[in-house]
Scaffold this motif. Structure first.
Motif, mmCIF file in Angstrom:
data_model
loop_
_atom_site.group_PDB
_atom_site.id
_atom_site.type_symbol
_atom_site.label_atom_id
_atom_site.label_comp_id
_atom_site.label_asym_id
_atom_site.label_seq_id
_atom_site.Cartn_x
_atom_site.Cartn_y
_atom_site.Cartn_z
ATOM 1 N N ASP A 10 12.039 -52.192 -73.413
ATOM 2 C CA ASP A 10 12.926 -53.254 -73.542
ATOM 3 C C ASP A 10 14.680 -53.740 -73.023
ATOM 4 O O ASP A 10 14.858 -52.886 -73.178
ATOM 5 C CB ASP A 10 13.660 -53.718 -75.304
ATOM 6 N N TYR A 35 12.640 -47.128 -71.943
ATOM 7 C CA TYR A 35 13.628 -48.154 -72.163
ATOM 8 C C TYR A 35 13.036 -49.773 -72.819
ATOM 9 O O TYR A 35 12.908 -50.631 -71.514
ATOM 10 C CB TYR A 35 14.842 -48.438 -71.597
ATOM 11 N N ARG A 79 23.097 -49.014 -69.493
ATOM 12 C CA ARG A 79 22.837 -47.850 -68.537
ATOM 13 C C ARG A 79 23.187 -48.123 -67.039
ATOM 14 O O ARG A 79 23.249 -48.979 -66.401
ATOM 15 C CB ARG A 79 21.440 -47.174 -68.504
ATOM 16 N N ARG A 116 16.453 -55.260 -72.752
ATOM 17 C CA ARG A 116 18.438 -55.277 -73.338
ATOM 18 C C ARG A 116 18.469 -53.628 -73.406
ATOM 19 O O ARG A 116 19.989 -53.761 -73.964
ATOM 20 C CB ARG A 116 18.242 -56.179 -74.810
ATOM 21 N N ALA A 117 17.672 -53.433 -74.272
ATOM 22 C CA ALA A 117 18.663 -52.094 -74.680
ATOM 23 C C ALA A 117 18.719 -50.680 -73.151
ATOM 24 O O ALA A 117 19.407 -49.725 -73.619
ATOM 25 C CB ALA A 117 17.138 -50.743 -74.875
ATOM 26 N N ALA A 118 18.811 -51.430 -71.856
ATOM 27 C CA ALA A 118 18.869 -50.897 -70.889
ATOM 28 C C ALA A 118 20.521 -51.269 -70.348
ATOM 29 O O ALA A 118 21.076 -50.717 -69.230
ATOM 30 C CB ALA A 118 18.336 -50.835 -70.045
ATOM 31 N N ARG A 166 17.330 -55.269 -65.285
ATOM 32 C CA ARG A 166 18.519 -55.502 -66.660
ATOM 33 C C ARG A 166 18.337 -57.597 -67.357
ATOM 34 O O ARG A 166 18.372 -58.556 -67.566
ATOM 35 C CB ARG A 166 19.562 -55.778 -66.779
#
Length: 342
Positions: free
Chosen positions: A70, A68, A77, A72-74, A36
């Motif tokens: 990118d 994922y 999570r 930022r998409a995680a 992250r």
């Protein structure tokens, strides 16, 4: 690398196919936090005892990054979990994802055994892999399992790639004996030490790997020292089966007849039975020690205590001097039979 359908590792429980993980939540949190941050280190060393889930975590991380790409998409999570039905998981399970490569001892189909080392030619394939553009525009990932299987030439070839890693590349080295790796390889990796599982976690892993008798499962968990992989070896080995036969004989009769002793000793012969022989000896010593403890509480433990000491000494001597397994087992069973008859 090994793509042979005959490879004995290619079962339903290969770490590449497992999407569940037990016992390593803190390690997973560390990896997720690092990802992250947007500053994911290019090389990780997952260290710890054999069979505790290091490779499972390695493929779990790879599956997550390929799902994922990118960071930022995680963001929302809370774990690295990716469901087995996802497209990425499907392709990884089938060795069909273009952006991940595995380095492991190859399977020699002709000799019907695993080769002793990871060859330099396999590492050169990894070098070519990193020389190409990622097939899906994201990460390119290499899992090395186990890193101590690299020989001098292949280790140095891997080191060259680690020294100048391509962009968006990730190396995950799985190691049961991290001290055996080249210091220069270790220095380029972030080390993540993984601990053995507790009994409940070990049981949870084994519950996904078929049905087992409760008493056999409990014994395997106890002897595994937090390694589900080791517990599975104990459950499935011929050594454990011969031990169960011995235990049945011990429960039925005051003595073990010679034919039964010979049957067990002969069954543990052969070059391919070394692991089964070791498992049988481990179970035998634990069994005799348990009887000695229970007998001592009843004031009758002297004979089995002596048997435990004598058998233990005999097995250690046989291993040190590479003595005949068959005679070693026959001698041990004779000592056990004498203790039972005393």
């Amino acid at each position: 690398m090994s793509d042979s359908a005959e490879d004995p590792r290619e079962g339903p429980h290969h770490p590449r196919r497992r999407t569940d993980l037990q016992g390593h939540a803190a390690a997973e949190e560390t990896l997720l936090r690092q990802y992250r941050s947007g500053r994911m280190h290019h090389a990780w060393l997952f260290a710890g005892p054999r069979g505790i889930g290091k490779a499972t975590l390695a493929y779990r991380l790879a599956r997550f990054l390929l799902s994922y790409p990118d960071p930022r998409a995680a963001g929302d999570r809370t774990s690295l979990y990716v469901p087995a039905e996802s497209p990425v998981a499907h392709r990884m399970a089938a060795r069909g994802h273009a952006d991940i490569i595995s380095l492991e001892r190859a399977y020699d189909a002709k000799a019907e055994r695993l080769k002793s080392e990871i060859a330099v030619d396999d590492v050169r394939k990894a070098s070519a892999f990193f020389g190409r553009t990622a097939g899906e525009g994201g990460w390119r990932i290499c899992v090395v399992d186990a890193a101590e299987d690299l020989n001098t030439e292949s280790a140095n070839a891997l080191l060259k790639i680690l020294e100048e890693p391509p962009a968006h590349s990730l190396f995950i080295l799985v190691s049961h004996q991290a001290g055996r790796l080249l210091p220069t390889i270790r220095s380029r990796c972030l080390r993540l030490d993984l601990n053995p599982l507790n009994d409940a976690e070990t049981n949870a892993v084994l519950a996904t790997m078929g049905e087992h008798k409760p008493e056999e499962l409990a014994r395997a968990v106890q002897l595994s020292k937090g390694s589900p992989g080791r517990a599975l070896e104990l459950l499935n080995s011929d050594g454990a089966k011969y031990f169960d036969l011995l235990r049945q004989l011990m429960s039925r009769s005051q003595s073990i007849d010679l034919a039964a002793k010979i049957s067990i000793a002969d069954g543990l012969q052969g070059r391919d039975m070394a692991e089964d022989y070791a498992i049988f000896c481990e179970l035998l010593l634990t069994y005799v020690a348990d009887i000695a403890r229970r007998s001592a509480l009843a004031g009758q433990g002297a004979a089995f205590a002596r048997a435990h000491e004598e058998i233990g000494h005999s097995l250690r001597l046989a291993n040190a001097l590479n003595l005949d397994r068959r005679q070693t087992i026959l001698d041990a069973l004779s000592v056990l039979g004498s203790a039972k008859a005393a």
